[in-house]
Scaffold this active site. Structure first.
Site, PDB file in Angstrom:
ATOM      1  CG  LEU A   1      12.083   6.116 -47.818  1.00 63.23           C
ATOM      2  CD1 LEU A   1      13.191   6.416 -46.838  1.00 63.23           C
ATOM      3  CD2 LEU A   1      10.902   7.044 -47.568  1.00 63.23           C
ATOM      4  CB  CYS A   2      11.849   9.790 -53.322  1.00 58.52           C
ATOM      5  SG  CYS A   2      10.172   9.772 -53.947  1.00 58.52           S
ATOM      6  N   PRO A   3      14.588   8.120 -54.192  1.00 60.22           N
ATOM      7  CG  PRO A   3      16.432   7.996 -55.654  1.00 60.22           C
ATOM      8  CD  PRO A   3      16.058   8.070 -54.192  1.00 60.22           C
TER       9      PRO A   3
ATOM     10  CG  ASP B   1       8.802   9.188 -50.113  1.00 63.41           C
ATOM     11  OD1 ASP B   1       8.340  10.221 -49.594  1.00 63.41           O
ATOM     12  OD2 ASP B   1      10.002   9.055 -50.408  1.00 63.41           O
TER      13      ASP B   1
ATOM     14  CG  HIS C   1      15.105   9.734 -49.115  1.00 66.47           C
ATOM     15  ND1 HIS C   1      15.791   9.371 -50.231  1.00 66.47           N
ATOM     16  CD2 HIS C   1      15.979   9.672 -48.102  1.00 66.47           C
ATOM     17  CE1 HIS C   1      17.044   9.092 -49.899  1.00 66.47           C
ATOM     18  NE2 HIS C   1      17.176   9.271 -48.613  1.00 66.47           N
TER      19      HIS C   1
END
Ligand code: SF4
Lengths: 78, 364
Positions: A15-17, A42, B63
């Site tokens: 998932l980001c980041p 993502d 996210h």
């Protein structure tokens, strides 16, 4: 003809980041002109990886999105 | 109080051969307005600025916006990257997940209102920035701290604590309130002009909004409570529950990510279920199906369910009945699930749990 080395980074299921962090680490080991394809899942990476590239002087060559996967190809800048 | 007595170490004076070089600062960029203004103030004084942002795993960043539909109206962007782009500076995002555990689990200065160890956290981040500064030959560190802005980490008496414990000493400059603090190295050396720094204090956001106006900054992330999930009461309770259930205070990245997503129910001390509240969350939870036992209703639309714990057949039935309550089959006689464990699937037919019978304390 010059051959450009093409690298690939698997950032799927991160998932980001995290995809951006992994991209940053991978690019640190490459030289200007080299190509890196980041594979991720993502959708946040669609905005974050290009943003990171823009501010750090790398070029986005292509962005492809399939059903579940996003491939972002980067040309490492100077 | 000990905090007030902390002596800030003074750094050695810059060498003359660097006199004509542009001073270089590394700025902590959270993605919020304050750090953006602090960095912008430095750029305005001709300082070369690069940003640094730390990913602890608890950050309320991109996210979560990408996962949840209710956040659709908000831009799906990483605010720290966005701020860096607006300012035209580089941004280095650093993964500190592992090292940050000690900050969360053993904070020397304790917690704020929830599980937020803000003072230790600030000291840790400035310390990491100081390491980066020394490695990269930068001159000083910049933060967006404002005296009195936050009850724990941004008080007049805690400012020197952060400077000292981080090891940054007087190479730490807080441009937004520097005029209210003792002079730092960048000011003494003339790398920055103290008269053009600021004197903000207190919880009011007015001076920041005014300064943003002067800089022509009209789009910025609204400061909400804090920069991470540890300030969130519901999140902190879920983390406490996880520790209680496991009998130890520890976590992995997956644990703390999962606490950000879905509806969590613990009907028995030895297991809990996590249900997606909408499509985006279901998709997110899908990624964890290899690690957990999971269920999806097949007779009716409904949530993807992850099950955390060791379950007996009765427990599995209870989990399915509860999940059925949150599916569109909630009023049906029976709801059928596909249960998957270690790659093997089977069907399971249950009666939905009556809504009013779900004890409040099961819902985390
Ligand atoms: S809110 Fe979270 S990230 Fe911000 S200082 Fe406190 S603990 Fe650290």
């Amino acid at each position: 003809m010059d051959s450009v080395s093409h690298h690939s980074l698997d950032a799927r299921n991160l998932l980001c980041p995290m995809p951006v962090i992994r991209t940053q680490e991978a690019v640190a080991d490459l030289v200007p002109g080299e190509i890196l394809t980041v594979r991720c899942t993502d959708p946040g990476a669609l905005s974050d990886v290009p943003a990171w590239c823009r501010i750090n002087g790398h070029e986005i060559v292509t962005t492809e999105r399939n059903d579940d996967e996003i491939n972002i190809t980067i040309k490492v800048g100077a | 109080m000990v905090c007030g007595k902390v002596e800030v170490t003074r750094s050695v004076v810059r060498k003359p051969d660097r006199m004509n070089e542009q001073p270089k600062a590394v700025a902590l960029i959270s993605g919020g307005l304050d750090s953006m203004l602090a960095a912008r103030t430095m750029l305005d004084q001709g300082v070369h600025v690069e940003g640094i942002n730390f990913f602890t795993g608890f950050c309320v960043e991109g996210h979560t916006h990408a996962i949840r539909k209710r956040d659709k109206a908000r831009p799906k962007r990483n605010n720290a990257l966005w701020v860096a782009e607006q300012l035209g500076i580089k941004l280095h995002i650093v993964d500190v997940i592992e090292q940050y555990k000690d900050v969360v689990l053993n904070p020397k200065h304790g917690y704020g209102a929830n599980l937020n160890p803000c003072l230790d956290c600030k000291g840790f981040m400035v310390h990491k920035a100081e390491e980066w500064r020394a490695q990269h030959g930068f001159d000083f560190i910049v933060t967006g701290e404002v005296i009195g802005q936050r009850p724990m980490s941004q008080r007049r008496d805690t400012m020197p604590v952060v400077a000292q414990e981080s090891g940054a000493g007087d190479r730490l400059l807080r441009p937004l309130c520097a005029q209210l603090l003792p002079e730092t190295l960048p000011e003494r050396e003339g790398w920055v002009d103290r008269t053009r720094l600021h004197n903000f204090s207190g919880r009011s956001r007015k001076p920041q909004i005014q300064l943003a106006g002067q800089f022509g900054i009209d789009d910025y992330a609204q400061p909400a409570g804090g920069c991470c999930f540890l300030t969130d009461q519901a999140y902190a309770e879920k983390l406490h529950d996880l520790w209680a259930a496991r009998g130890e205070r520890d976590y992995e990245l997956d644990d703390i990510m999962l606490l950000k997503v879905g509806r969590h129910l613990r009907p028995r001390p030895h297991f809990k279920i996590i249900m997606g509240r909408e499509e985006g969350e279901n998709r997110f939870l899908e990624g964890y199906r290899k690690q957990f036992m999971s269920m999806v209703p097949i007779s009716h639309p409904g949530p993807l369910v992850l099950i955390d714990g060791e379950l007996s057949d009765d427990d599995i039935e209870l989990a399915a009945r509860l999940a059925a309550r949150y599916s569109q089959g909630r009023d049906a006689e029976r709801v059928t699930f596909e249960l998957t464990r270690q790659g093997r699937s089977r069907e399971l037919d249950v009666t939905p749990y009556p809504a009013n019978d779900i004890p409040r304390e099961w819902i985390l």
